[in-house]
Every structure is written in structure tokens, then in C-alpha cells.
Design an enzyme around this catalytic site. Structure first.
Site, PDB file in Angstrom:
ATOM      1  N   GLY A  61       1.088  -1.420  -0.073  1.00 19.95           N
ATOM      2  CA  GLY A  61       0.132  -0.005   0.048  1.00 19.95           C
ATOM      3  C   GLY A  61       0.888   1.211  -0.044  1.00 19.95           C
ATOM      4  O   GLY A  61       1.831   1.479  -0.832  1.00 19.95           O
ATOM      5  N   SER A  62       0.463   2.144   0.957  1.00 23.23           N
ATOM      6  CA  SER A  62       1.186   3.606   0.745  1.00 23.23           C
ATOM      7  C   SER A  62       2.514   3.448   1.410  1.00 23.23           C
ATOM      8  O   SER A  62       3.368   4.754   1.325  1.00 23.23           O
ATOM      9  CB  SER A  62       0.496   4.459   1.977  1.00 23.23           C
ATOM     10  OG  SER A  62      -0.949   4.852   1.062  1.00 23.23           O
ATOM     11  N   ILE A  63       3.208   2.321   1.699  1.00 26.90           N
ATOM     12  CA  ILE A  63       4.666   2.415   1.829  1.00 26.90           C
ATOM     13  C   ILE A  63       5.420   2.644   0.479  1.00 26.90           C
ATOM     14  O   ILE A  63       6.387   3.166   0.504  1.00 26.90           O
ATOM     15  CB  ILE A  63       5.183   1.114   2.563  1.00 26.90           C
ATOM     16  CG1 ILE A  63       4.648   0.823   3.984  1.00 26.90           C
ATOM     17  CG2 ILE A  63       6.747   1.261   2.650  1.00 26.90           C
ATOM     18  CD1 ILE A  63       4.865  -0.468   4.533  1.00 26.90           C
TER      19      ILE A  63
END
Length: 452
Positions: A65-67
């Protein structure tokens, strides 16, 4: 006899196993890293959530995801490093097809979620829907706040940054990251799409032990906001890079600039625990700062966090839409510190050429103390706190502040070796005695000196 680290590993194994069972996570993997070495990793559960399924391992891929945003952030800062882009550039200088209303949006604002852009697109829920093209995404790139005024998390903003990388480099953003960022760090298991072995993204029924297979879409133009897959081993390498750096990927000045809080995630009535730098979350945990990011996509949740001062960090991946408890990553770090603490480096003597500068100085009547540190570093600290900073040598006989009020400010020694020696710090005067008449204090001093 078991070592302290062996004892810590047992507690960590038990904590992860309890989390998997109590939170009903189909699969969960985690790792702890210290100064570039993975000191513990474990995996619990199966890749499909079923009792007979293949066991998850440290090499099992999960969606992060947003990593992904942290890696895109490094990609953008590489453009800054080579002079293709500056942090203060208006984004429309590079992407003129954007709405003219975005003229005030800079690269810095996009990296720090202060661009004022809406969080999400105008179309269907992008994480669960087939991806759209850049041209189709353009109507979703619009303002809801004045640029630079407040923190407002924007997935759309990182789609814009991914497009910036593509525009400057002339190829897909993920190909740029693979070659320029991931490969040098040995992150071969971090990929655009799933590469076996990989976990299946699942939802778990809230009141029954049943699973629901979540969609795994190619998110198209929104992909820079959360597309990538990785493993805890690769994320441990990423945590080590964030803390210790690698000049093949990014110079230390830009890497550490990522970690400076730019805007605060403000929750009224509570002290701040989260801020944002340049493509990085900054977590304030009882005064200790960690950097990293969380991530979620349908069927997955992920976390990477590292203390830049010590290089101790956690990576955590799960194949559950509901995910683990928010405390899990911190609990793992605490267990390591409690049961397997790292011994400090021994103290030893260190020569200094600045013995004449150490000790007490005065800003007017207010005392400050200077201490000499290795590498010709000077610490300026006020008793009881306030306006303290490290100062590093600049090579021309001056020092540059690193912290708080004095960050970037110059410290000069004037009249060194004479009775009138004093310090010039950003035009302020520090003298060896309060209001020393030999200190060239602007405005002068009382001709009567100290008197009743």
C-alpha cells in the site's frame, strides 16, 4: 544457556502468534532490524488463510500500500539531486496539463501532503477498481484547501509525483524505482505486481471464521500511491536505508531532509504523534522519533518504522483488510528493547582542538554550556533546556547548527585567544561573562556595569 536475544525472540514469537490468532489474520510476517542486521523475523498463518494452505514465510510477498509513497518520494528527491527538479518548483512547471488552479502547488507540498489536493479521486474507489490512465485521472486532481496551509493526506498527490518521475525520466515510474532505488539496495522482492510466493488478499468475516477474497487491481495512474508488493526482508533493507543511507541511492542531506517534520497531523485536544516530512511519516512516540509509513490495500495492511538514531526498526505485513492491532509494531520493538537490549558502545577519550571553547557562555545574563564532541562537533545546550543544538564544522572555521532554532544558522568565534573572545550566533552575542564589556555587544552595555 540462552542469550538475552534468544529470550527476546521467544517473547516476540509468542506475541506475533497471539496477534495472528486473536485478530484472525490469515497470514502475518514481521521482522526487527538493528543497524542493518535482521535480529528476528517470523511468520504465522497460511497464504490463503486455510489450515492446509502453504505456510507464510519471511519471503512471502504482501501488498504494501502506501509504503510505496516513501519509495516514490526517494525517486522524486533523486530528481532534485541531479538538478532536474527543485523542491520549490510549481508542479505545473513540469506537468503543464494540470489545472491552472494548481499554480501554487509545489513539489515540497506534494511530498508533504500540504498541497491542498483532495485525498481521493472523483471516480470509483480506486483501490478496488481497474486503474485509469493519466488523462482520465486529470479531472480528479483538484484543490480542496489552499496549498501549503494544512496537512491533508492525498493519494492523488502521489499519483502526480509518480507522473513527475515519468515525465522527467521518460519511462514508467516503477521502472525508474526498480533501477535507481530498489536494485542498489538489494530489494529484488519488491515488485509492481505479485511474484510468487505471495499472500492472497483477504477479508475476514467479523463474526464467523470465513474469508472473502479481495480484488487485486492494477491501479494505473494511481499506482504511485499504493501499488507495490514486498517482503519483510526487503522492508528491513528499506528501514536500514532510511536510517543509515546509501550514497548510491540518495545523498545524506536529502535523505535526512525527508525526516524533518514539515506539517503535523493535528488531532484537536491531543499532543501530536504523527507528522509528515518529504514522503515520510514521522512518528512521535513519547519524544522518540521514528520514520516510515503505514500502508493498506484491500486484503492487506503493512507498516515499516525505524529509529534513525539507532537503526532499530520494524516491518510488518498482513493479509487482512481489518489488519493487526495498531500497537503490534510498537509492542514488538518494546519486547526487543526489554528482553534483548543493545549494549552501548564503550566510552573512550577523544582529543579536541576546542578546549578553549567548552564550558559556560552567556547570552546576556542567560547561561549556555558548550561541550566538545567527536568530529569537531560542538553541543550548545542551555541548562534546563531551550535553544540547544549541535553544531558541525563547515570547513572554514565556522560551525552550522543542526537542530531546532539554530538549524542552518552559523556559529563564529571572534577574537579567539584574546580576552575579548566572543561567539556570534545568528547575530546574537555570547560572552564568557554576563554582558562582558569586551564582547562587542550590540547596543553596548551599562557603563556602570553590574551594580545594585
Amino acid at each position: 544457556m540462552s542469550s538475552a536475544l534468544d529470550v527476546a525472540r521467544h517473547h516476540l514469537d509468542v506475541r506475533l502468534a497471539r496477534e495472528q490468532r486473536e485478530r484472525r489474520l490469515p497470514a502475518v510476517t514481521a521482522a526487527l532490524v538493528r543497524r542493518g542486521e535482521i535480529v528476528w523475523s517470523a511468520a504465522v498463518g497460511t497464504v490463503d488463510g486455510r489450515a492446509g494452505g502453504a505456510a507464510a514465510t519471511a519471503d512471502t510477498q504482501f501488498r504494501i500500500g502506501s509504503i510505496t509513497k516513501t519509495m516514490v518520494g526517494v525517486g522524486v528527491l533523486r530528481l532534485v539531486a541531479d538538478g532536474s527538479v527543485t523542491l520549490t518548483d510549481p508542479i505545473r512547471r513540469h506537468l503543464p496539463e494540470l489545472d491552472p488552479a494548481l499554480d501554487g502547488v509545489t513539489v515540497t507540498a506534494l511530498l508533504g501532503h500540504s498541497s491542498g489536493l483532495f485525498a481521493e479521486t472523483t471516480g470509483p474507489w480506486w483501490e478496488r477498481s481497474p486503474g485509469v490512465s493519466w488523462e482520465e485521472l486529470l479531472p480528479s486532481i483538484r484543490l480542496t484547501h489552499d496549498p501549503g496551509r494544512r496537512f491533508h493526506y492525498s493519494n492523488v498527490g502521489f499519483a502526480v509525483l509518480g507522473r513527475l518521475v515519468e515525465q522527467v525520466r521518460g519511462r514508467r515510474w516503477d521502472a525508474v524505482l526498480a533501477d535507481e532505488v530498489l536494485a542498489p539496495l538489494g530489494m529484488a522482492r519488491t515488485t509492481y505486481s505479485a511474484a510468487s510466493p505471495a499472500a492472497q488478499g483477504l477479508g475476514v468475516h467479523p463474526y464467523a471464521d470465513l474469508r472473502h477474497v479481495e480484488p487485486e487491481q492494477d491501479t494505473g495512474a494511481m499506482a504511485p500511491a499504493g501499488q507495490l508488493w514486498s517482503t519483510v526482508d526487503d522492508l528491513s533493507r528499506w528501514a536500514t536505508f532510511l536510517a543509515a543511507g546509501d550514497p548510491r541511492v540518495l545523498d545524506d542531506e536529502l535523505r535526512t531532509a525527508m525526516q524533518v517534520p514539515g506539517v503535523v497531523w493535528d488531532t484537536p485536544g491531543q499532543p501530536w504523534t504523527r507528522a509528515y516530512g518529504l514522503g515520510l511519516d514521522v512518528f512521535n512516540r513519547d519524544g522518540k522519533r521514528y520514520v516510515g509509513h503505514g500502508g493498506s490495500m484491500p486484503g492487506f495492511q503493512a507498516v515499516v518504522a525505524v529509529d534513525p538514531a539507532t537503526g532499530t526498526g520494524v516491518s510488518l505485513l498482513t493479509s487482512s483488510t481489518s489488519g493487526p492491532s495498531p500497537a503490534l509494531g510498537w509492542d514488538l520493538l518494546d519486547l526487543l528493547e526489554t528482553h534483548g537490549p543493545e549494549a552501548p558502545e564503550p566510552w573512550h577519550t577523544e582529543a579536541t582542538d576546542h578546549l578553549d571553547l567548552v564550558g559556560e557562555w552567556f547570552w546576556g545574563p542567560r547561561p549556555f554550556v558548550i561541550s566538545a564532541r567527536p568530529g569537531d562537533v560542538l553541543d550548545l545546550g542551555a541548562p534546563g533546556g531551550g535553544r540547544g543544538s549541535r553544531f558541525v564544522p563547515s570547513g572554514d572555521g565556522t560551525w552550522v547548527g543542526q537542530d531546532d532554532y539554530w538549524a542552518g544558522e552559523t556559529l563564529r568565534v571572534i577574537g579567539r585567544g584574546t580576552p575579548g573572545v566572543h561567539l556570534d550566533l545568528g547575530s546574537f552575542r555570547l560572552t564568557r561573562t554576563p554582558y562582558s564589556p569586551d564582547g562587542d555587544i550590540p547596543g553596548g552595555v551599562d557603563e556602570s556595569g553590574w551594580h545594585a
